[in-house]
Design a protein around this motif. Structure first.
Motif: not given
Length: 224
Positions: A67-82, A189-201
């Motif tokens: 889901i995170s990869s798909k979200y970032l892809n939707s923002l126009g970023y090309k992602t690499v996993n692991e 630590m200057k870490v950016h926290h992102m929250v994706i609107n998909v409910n865990i439960e």
């Protein structure tokens, strides 16, 4: 009669777990077909509920990255996993769940946490009767320790990612409670926290239904 790997893969696809998810799981060193075979297909009616809970926890982690990869892809970023993270000597330090280059051509490394709670202090545990909702955890102390360990591992991983010149992001999801100490340390630590609107439960309920569907589809074929 035993089910073949190809037949089980077909059923897993049929319930909605697609090849993209299986590919991401493979990058995480998780063989979804084997996981389902060992914990679902080989289960009997006496232990199926507990095993499905185990599988759903693994699937939550996989779906978190998906889901995170798909979200970032939707923002126009090309992602690499692991994505491998190495030090100046080329030694592997760790792997980032997701990496991408932003619009400023800056490398971003992401740690994804699909967890209900992330704690630094056990006194910050948010009691919402999770064990009653989920059914598998009865000892509240073990639950609290589990969430504290998740917090500890998160900070340790962020420290490793921060040894690079990359921007570091932590991705969580709707329904995740993070205590103020963890949030404060991430900010320091200057870490950016992102929250994706998909409910865990809601996602876990959906995943459990998929897993039960696999069990039911194959029950008639497999002699347990």
């Amino acid at each position: 009669m035993k089910i073949t790997r190809e037949e089980l893969l077909f059923v897993i696809n049929k319930v909605g777990i697609n090849d993209e998810i299986i590919k991401i799981a493979s990058k995480m060193d998780i063989d979804i077909v084997k996981l389902f075979y060992d914990k679902v297909i080989c289960s009997n009616e006496n232990n199926i509920d507990g095993n499905i809970d185990i599988v759903s926890k693994s699937m939550l982690g996989i779906y978190g990255n998906y889901i995170s990869s798909k979200y970032l892809n939707s923002l126009g970023y090309k992602t690499v996993n692991e994505f491998p993270v190495v030090n100046s000597d080329g030694k592997l330090l760790t792997k980032a769940d997701i990496a991408f280059y932003d619009k400023d051509n800056m490398l971003n490394l992401c740690e994804v946490k699909m967890s209900y709670q992330i704690l630094d202090n056990i006194r910050n545990y948010s009691d919402f009767d999770e064990e009653d909702k989920k059914g598998s955890y009865t000892d509240k102390d073990l639950i609290i320790i589990k969430y504290k360990n998740i917090g500890k591992k998160l900070l340790k991983q962020v420290e490793k990612l921060s040894l690079t010149n990359a921007k570091v992001n932590v991705i969580t999801f709707d329904g995740c409670y993070i205590d103020d100490i963890i949030l404060s340390k991430l900010k320091e630590m200057k870490v950016h926290h992102m929250v994706i609107n998909v409910n865990i439960e809601s996602l876990e309920k959906e995943l459990k239904k998929m897993i039960y569907d696999v069990y039911n589809y194959t029950k008639a074929k497999v002699i347990r």
